[in-house]
Design a protein around this motif. Structure first.
Motif, PDB file in Angstrom:
ATOM      1  N   ASN A   6       0.853  -1.190   0.000  1.00 39.16           N
ATOM      2  CA  ASN A   6       0.000   0.000   0.000  1.00 39.16           C
ATOM      3  C   ASN A   6       0.886   1.236   0.000  1.00 39.16           C
ATOM      4  O   ASN A   6       1.802   1.335   0.830  1.00 39.16           O
ATOM      5  N   LEU A   7       0.604   2.160  -0.905  1.00 39.57           N
ATOM      6  CA  LEU A   7       1.293   3.443  -0.879  1.00 39.57           C
ATOM      7  C   LEU A   7       0.624   4.317   0.168  1.00 39.57           C
ATOM      8  O   LEU A   7      -0.593   4.484   0.148  1.00 39.57           O
ATOM      9  N   LEU A   8       1.418   4.858   1.083  1.00 41.79           N
ATOM     10  CA  LEU A   8       0.896   5.732   2.120  1.00 41.79           C
ATOM     11  C   LEU A   8       0.956   7.190   1.695  1.00 41.79           C
ATOM     12  O   LEU A   8       0.077   7.978   2.022  1.00 41.79           O
ATOM     13  N   HIS A   9       2.009   7.558   0.987  1.00 44.31           N
ATOM     14  CA  HIS A   9       2.220   8.949   0.576  1.00 44.31           C
ATOM     15  C   HIS A   9       3.003   8.943  -0.730  1.00 44.31           C
ATOM     16  O   HIS A   9       4.046   8.309  -0.821  1.00 44.31           O
ATOM     17  N   THR A  10       2.501   9.659  -1.727  1.00 45.76           N
ATOM     18  CA  THR A  10       3.214   9.787  -2.989  1.00 45.76           C
ATOM     19  C   THR A  10       4.126  11.001  -2.906  1.00 45.76           C
ATOM     20  O   THR A  10       3.668  12.119  -2.651  1.00 45.76           O
ATOM     21  N   ARG A  25       2.950  -5.494   3.846  1.00 48.28           N
ATOM     22  CA  ARG A  25       2.545  -6.538   4.795  1.00 48.28           C
ATOM     23  C   ARG A  25       3.099  -7.852   4.276  1.00 48.28           C
ATOM     24  O   ARG A  25       2.852  -8.224   3.123  1.00 48.28           O
ATOM     25  N   ASP A  26       3.837  -8.541   5.126  1.00 49.27           N
ATOM     26  CA  ASP A  26       4.453  -9.806   4.727  1.00 49.27           C
ATOM     27  C   ASP A  26       4.436 -10.750   5.916  1.00 49.27           C
ATOM     28  O   ASP A  26       5.273 -10.644   6.816  1.00 49.27           O
ATOM     29  N   ILE A  31       6.060  -3.512   7.306  1.00 53.50           N
ATOM     30  CA  ILE A  31       7.291  -2.843   6.893  1.00 53.50           C
ATOM     31  C   ILE A  31       6.944  -1.496   6.255  1.00 53.50           C
ATOM     32  O   ILE A  31       6.160  -1.440   5.308  1.00 53.50           O
ATOM     33  N   VAL A  32       7.550  -0.435   6.741  1.00 56.74           N
ATOM     34  CA  VAL A  32       7.404   0.893   6.158  1.00 56.74           C
ATOM     35  C   VAL A  32       8.707   1.231   5.439  1.00 56.74           C
ATOM     36  O   VAL A  32       9.791   1.030   5.987  1.00 56.74           O
ATOM     37  N   PRO A 106       9.307 -13.155   4.723  1.00 54.47           N
ATOM     38  CA  PRO A 106       9.337 -14.299   3.810  1.00 54.47           C
ATOM     39  C   PRO A 106       9.263 -13.910   2.335  1.00 54.47           C
ATOM     40  O   PRO A 106       9.773 -14.642   1.477  1.00 54.47           O
ATOM     41  N   SER A 107       8.674 -12.751   2.018  1.00 55.44           N
ATOM     42  CA  SER A 107       8.524 -12.321   0.625  1.00 55.44           C
ATOM     43  C   SER A 107       9.186 -10.975   0.348  1.00 55.44           C
ATOM     44  O   SER A 107       8.956 -10.379  -0.698  1.00 55.44           O
ATOM     45  N   VAL A 108       9.984 -10.502   1.283  1.00 53.10           N
ATOM     46  CA  VAL A 108      10.622  -9.187   1.138  1.00 53.10           C
ATOM     47  C   VAL A 108      12.112  -9.321   1.387  1.00 53.10           C
ATOM     48  O   VAL A 108      12.539  -9.845   2.415  1.00 53.10           O
TER      49      VAL A 108
END
Length: 185
Positions: A6-10, A25-26, A31-32, A106-108
């Motif tokens: 999810n993009l929080l801020h462009t 989310r992983d 993770i931010v 696991p995916s990052v």
């Protein structure tokens, strides 16, 4: 397993500067990426809370590099581990490790992509829709040049590396984009 993004801020550049900030989310990892400069911290916190995540829930923060426009709001995430090019920081513990290939979840994973600075890293998240790269190799989808790059050869090599694997790129200061033949190399 696969991550969700999810993009929080462009982010943007111009008279003002703001970083593109995302939530990954992983599994049990929240993770931010690059919680840097924004006009108002609510621009980070409100979208995060709309996703059901409180700042204290964030487990990890990744810095693509150490410029303030990508790190300034790290302290919002009191319980997080912080990742950069050579270590993990948690509380008063500094754990040395190379970012190349490090698995945050696991995916990052992280890879080294110097160019903008010698210490730049890219966060790679495997999602159901393909691999997403969070990187400062591009300021935005049209950034052919980087006027502040410390090593243009490394920057272009990093771009080629990421373009070979990523289906979506989240740049340092702009909206996410799908790479194409027109993407600056």
């Amino acid at each position: 397993m696969s991550a969700t993004v999810n993009l929080l801020h462009t982010g943007y550049v111009g008279g003002h500067v703001g970083s593109t900030i995302s939530l990954i989310r992983d599994g049990d990892r929240l993770i931010v990426t690059d919680p840097g400069m924004v006009r108002d911290r609510a621009l980070i916190l409100d979208p995060l809370r709309a996703l059901g995540v409180e700042p204290g829930d964030v487990t990890d923060v990744v810095f693509s590099h150490h410029h303030p426009d990508h790190t300034l709001n790290a302290a919002l995430f009191l319980n997080a581990r912080f990742h950069d090019h050579w270590a993990i920081y948690e509380g008063d513990l500094w754990e040395d490790r190379d970012a190349e290939g490090y698995e945050v979840g696991p995916s990052v994973r992280l890879i080294r992509t110097p160019g903008h600075t010698p210490e730049d890293i890219t966060t790679l998240a495997e999602t159901d829709d393909g691999l997403v790269a969070f990187t400062h190799l591009w300021w935005d989808a049209n950034s052919a040049a980087d006027p502040f790059a410390t090593d243009l050869n490394a920057l272009h090599a990093g771009r080629e590396r990421v373009l070979e694997i990523a289906g979506l790129i989240v740049p340092g200061h702009g909206p996410a984009f799908k790479p194409s033949a027109d993407t600056p190399r």
